[in-house]
Design a protein around this motif. Structure first.
Motif, PDB file in Angstrom:
ATOM      1  N   ASP A 353      42.907  20.513  27.218  1.00  0.00           N
ATOM      2  CA  ASP A 353      43.423  19.190  27.546  1.00  0.00           C
ATOM      3  C   ASP A 353      44.553  18.923  26.561  1.00  0.00           C
ATOM      4  OD1 ASP A 353      43.997  16.452  27.701  1.00  0.00           O
ATOM      5  OD2 ASP A 353      41.951  15.947  28.318  1.00  0.00           O
ATOM      6  N   ARG A 354      45.787  19.096  27.013  1.00  0.00           N
ATOM      7  CA  ARG A 354      46.922  19.015  26.112  1.00  0.00           C
ATOM      8  C   ARG A 354      47.190  17.593  25.638  1.00  0.00           C
ATOM      9  NH1 ARG A 354      47.266  23.375  29.200  1.00  0.00           N
ATOM     10  NH2 ARG A 354      48.331  25.238  28.400  1.00  0.00           N
ATOM     11  N   VAL A 355      46.769  16.606  26.414  1.00  0.00           N
ATOM     12  CA  VAL A 355      46.961  15.217  25.998  1.00  0.00           C
ATOM     13  C   VAL A 355      45.981  14.863  24.879  1.00  0.00           C
ATOM     14  CG1 VAL A 355      46.881  12.807  26.733  1.00  0.00           C
ATOM     15  CG2 VAL A 355      47.842  14.546  28.261  1.00  0.00           C
ATOM     16  N   MET A 369      34.185  40.007  33.583  1.00  0.00           N
ATOM     17  CA  MET A 369      34.297  38.893  34.527  1.00  0.00           C
ATOM     18  C   MET A 369      35.705  38.306  34.528  1.00  0.00           C
ATOM     19  SD  MET A 369      30.786  36.767  33.830  1.00  0.00           S
ATOM     20  CE  MET A 369      29.166  37.522  34.000  1.00  0.00           C
ATOM     21  N   LEU A 370      36.126  37.824  35.698  1.00  0.00           N
ATOM     22  CA  LEU A 370      37.404  37.154  35.825  1.00  0.00           C
ATOM     23  C   LEU A 370      37.261  35.690  36.231  1.00  0.00           C
ATOM     24  CD1 LEU A 370      39.570  39.928  37.475  1.00  0.00           C
ATOM     25  CD2 LEU A 370      39.849  38.945  35.201  1.00  0.00           C
ATOM     26  N   ARG A 371      36.055  35.279  36.620  1.00  0.00           N
ATOM     27  CA  ARG A 371      35.862  33.909  37.081  1.00  0.00           C
ATOM     28  C   ARG A 371      36.197  32.901  35.973  1.00  0.00           C
ATOM     29  NH1 ARG A 371      30.270  31.561  39.829  1.00  0.00           N
ATOM     30  NH2 ARG A 371      30.945  29.361  40.003  1.00  0.00           N
ATOM     31  N   GLY A 372      35.713  33.167  34.760  1.00  0.00           N
ATOM     32  CA  GLY A 372      36.011  32.264  33.657  1.00  0.00           C
ATOM     33  C   GLY A 372      37.489  32.238  33.324  1.00  0.00           C
ATOM     34  N   LEU A 373      38.127  33.406  33.358  1.00  0.00           N
ATOM     35  CA  LEU A 373      39.556  33.479  33.065  1.00  0.00           C
ATOM     36  C   LEU A 373      40.368  32.652  34.047  1.00  0.00           C
ATOM     37  CD1 LEU A 373      41.746  34.857  31.268  1.00  0.00           C
ATOM     38  CD2 LEU A 373      41.829  36.664  33.004  1.00  0.00           C
ATOM     39  N   ALA A 374      39.967  32.686  35.314  1.00  0.00           N
ATOM     40  CA  ALA A 374      40.703  31.941  36.336  1.00  0.00           C
ATOM     41  C   ALA A 374      40.609  30.438  36.127  1.00  0.00           C
ATOM     42  CB  ALA A 374      40.182  32.313  37.724  1.00  0.00           C
ATOM     43  N   ALA A 375      39.598  29.978  35.385  1.00  0.00           N
ATOM     44  CA  ALA A 375      39.428  28.543  35.129  1.00  0.00           C
ATOM     45  C   ALA A 375      39.947  28.130  33.761  1.00  0.00           C
ATOM     46  CB  ALA A 375      37.943  28.178  35.241  1.00  0.00           C
ATOM     47  N   ALA A 376      40.483  29.077  32.982  1.00  0.00           N
ATOM     48  CA  ALA A 376      40.836  28.814  31.592  1.00  0.00           C
ATOM     49  C   ALA A 376      42.340  28.717  31.399  1.00  0.00           C
ATOM     50  CB  ALA A 376      40.264  29.912  30.694  1.00  0.00           C
ATOM     51  N   ASP A 377      42.726  28.129  30.261  1.00  0.00           N
ATOM     52  CA  ASP A 377      44.126  28.017  29.864  1.00  0.00           C
ATOM     53  C   ASP A 377      44.446  28.826  28.616  1.00  0.00           C
ATOM     54  OD1 ASP A 377      44.740  25.877  31.830  1.00  0.00           O
ATOM     55  OD2 ASP A 377      43.416  24.687  30.558  1.00  0.00           O
ATOM     56  N   GLY A 378      43.405  29.392  27.990  1.00  0.00           N
ATOM     57  CA  GLY A 378      43.644  30.130  26.767  1.00  0.00           C
ATOM     58  C   GLY A 378      42.348  30.526  26.097  1.00  0.00           C
ATOM     59  N   PHE A 379      42.483  30.979  24.846  1.00  0.00           N
ATOM     60  CA  PHE A 379      41.339  31.471  24.085  1.00  0.00           C
ATOM     61  C   PHE A 379      41.257  30.729  22.754  1.00  0.00           C
ATOM     62  CE2 PHE A 379      42.888  34.979  26.686  1.00  0.00           C
ATOM     63  CZ  PHE A 379      41.718  35.491  27.244  1.00  0.00           C
TER      64      PHE A 379
END
Length: 408
Positions: A353-355, A369-379
């Motif tokens: 949440d950049r705000v 897994m790729l499901r989590g990556l598809a919902a993420a913005d970074g690490f």
């Protein structure tokens, strides 16, 4: 090539950045419209003062002396007006138009009136209503240093400086070799075979990080034999500055990446990194007969681990090759707990949440897994020996959103 202990994650980033900077790519001259996503190879300087002439900030009247003023003309943007030589005279002026020599003030149109005789009357503001030459920049002044990423704002600034081209670093040409006999390139997985997720996905990541990846630069699956690996890598290195491979980074019976690198005469910059997921990753360097340095990035076969290898090794390398600074990691506050990974750095998938400046851990985060990556913005970065608690402010490795877009 000899094996080495896993490099600490932060140290590995520094090593590959230095390797890239030592092999910084040559500069090319490109038209402004073609420079988005590149990197300035020299400072950006204007060809004239900015603005180049006194420029009206408002619609109104350029006046000389005290009013009321007799109207003697009009000046619009793009015109070069005659000077005002008599007190008590004025010209109508548009926003952005050149203020005539001899003008003592600019009277806003909304603060002016017309007398029955057709004169203009009013009281000009005490503050100047025009921009002075050189108010934004002076000719030859360094506005942006070499190493600045070029985005639409930079392109617009360059155009306002009177530039038609920019000297930028050539974007690295990158190839992708997909290893693994178990991979399918179409249809659903089954019968011991899995669908290749990296061949279609990694080129997109590479382009977002500023690489050139042509369709014929993606090859695979390459057969799980040493001769096939060597031949594919040799062919890719003929045209590419950077070759990324997927899978084969361990030392199993069909892991041929290390022997192939040895046969090609490569040397490790980093051989394994103490990071989870993504532990078996590497970056190697080769010097061709032409003296040009090329790199091979060995990405793990597990999809999330491969992306972690990209952000850990490839992104710092690309920054060096482009002559940019090593990316500084932003920070965010964790809204949920994140486990540690012992002596290894843990890169944990988060939604940002950049705000609010917060990082929300996501689910489905296994290395395969790729499901989590598809919902993420970074690490989120969890240091060795530590854990992440709610409220902790931690570094974040952001993922790019669109080609060339700044991720934070």
């Amino acid at each position: 090539m000899s094996a080495s202990p896993p490099a600490p994650w932060a140290h590995a980033r520094s090593l590959v950045y230095a390797a890239g900077l030592a092999a910084v790519l040559p500069a090319v001259e490109l038209p402004l419209a073609e420079t988005d996503g590149h990197t300035l190879a020299e400072p950006l300087t204007p060809r004239t003062d900015l603005p180049a002439f006194p420029t009206s900030s408002v619609d109104g009247w350029a006046v000389r002396g005290t009013g009321p003023w007799r109207v003697v003309g009009r000046v619009l943007a793009g015109g070069a007006p005659a000077p005002l030589t008599e007190d008590g005279t004025t010209v109508e002026i548009a926003t952005g138009a050149m203020v005539p020599a001899g003008a003592s003030a600019v009277l806003r149109v909304e603060e002016s009136t017309r007398t029955p005789e057709g004169f203009v009357d009013g009281v000009p503001r005490s503050s100047p209503q025009w921009r002075q030459p050189g108010e934004e920049a002076t000719v030859g002044e360094e506005l942006l240093p070499a190493g600045t990423p070029v985005d639409p704002a930079v392109i617009g600034l360059a155009a306002s400086c009177g530039l038609d081209t920019l000297r930028v670093r050539r974007q690295p040409r990158t190839a992708l070799l997909v290893f693994g006999d178990e991979l399918l390139t179409a249809g659903p997985p089954g019968a011991g075979q899995v669908r290749d997720a990296l061949g279609p996905a990694v080129p997109g990541w590479l382009r977002r990080y500023g690489c050139r990846v042509d369709s014929d630069d993606v090859v695979g699956p390459v057969a799980d034999t040493l001769p096939a690996h060597v031949a594919a890598m040799r062919a890719a290195l003929e045209v590419a500055d950077l070759v990324c491979t997927t899978g084969g980074t361990m030392h199993g019976p069909v892991d041929h990446l290390h022997p192939a690198l040895a046969e090609l005469g490569a040397e490790y910059v980093v051989n394994t990194v103490a990071v989870r997921p993504g532990f078996p990753m590497l970056l190697a360097r080769l010097v061709g007969a032409d003296g040009r340095v090329r790199f091979v990035a060995g990405l793990p076969g597990n999809p999330q681990s491969a992306v972690i290898a990209l952000v850990s090794l490839v992104v710092p390398l690309l920054a060096g090759l482009a002559g940019r600074s090593l990316p500084t990691l932003p920070h965010a506050v964790l809204t949920g707990p994140v486990a540690g990974r012992g002596d290894h750095t843990h890169l944990a998938l988060v939604r940002l949440d950049r705000v609010a400046g917060t990082a929300h851990p996501v689910r489905h985060v296994g290395s395969a897994m790729l499901r989590g990556l598809a919902a993420a913005d970074g690490f989120a970065v969890i240091d060795p020996g530590g854990t992440g608690s709610v409220g902790d402010r931690v570094p974040v490795v952001p993922l790019p959103l669109l080609p060339g877009e700044r991720a934070w």
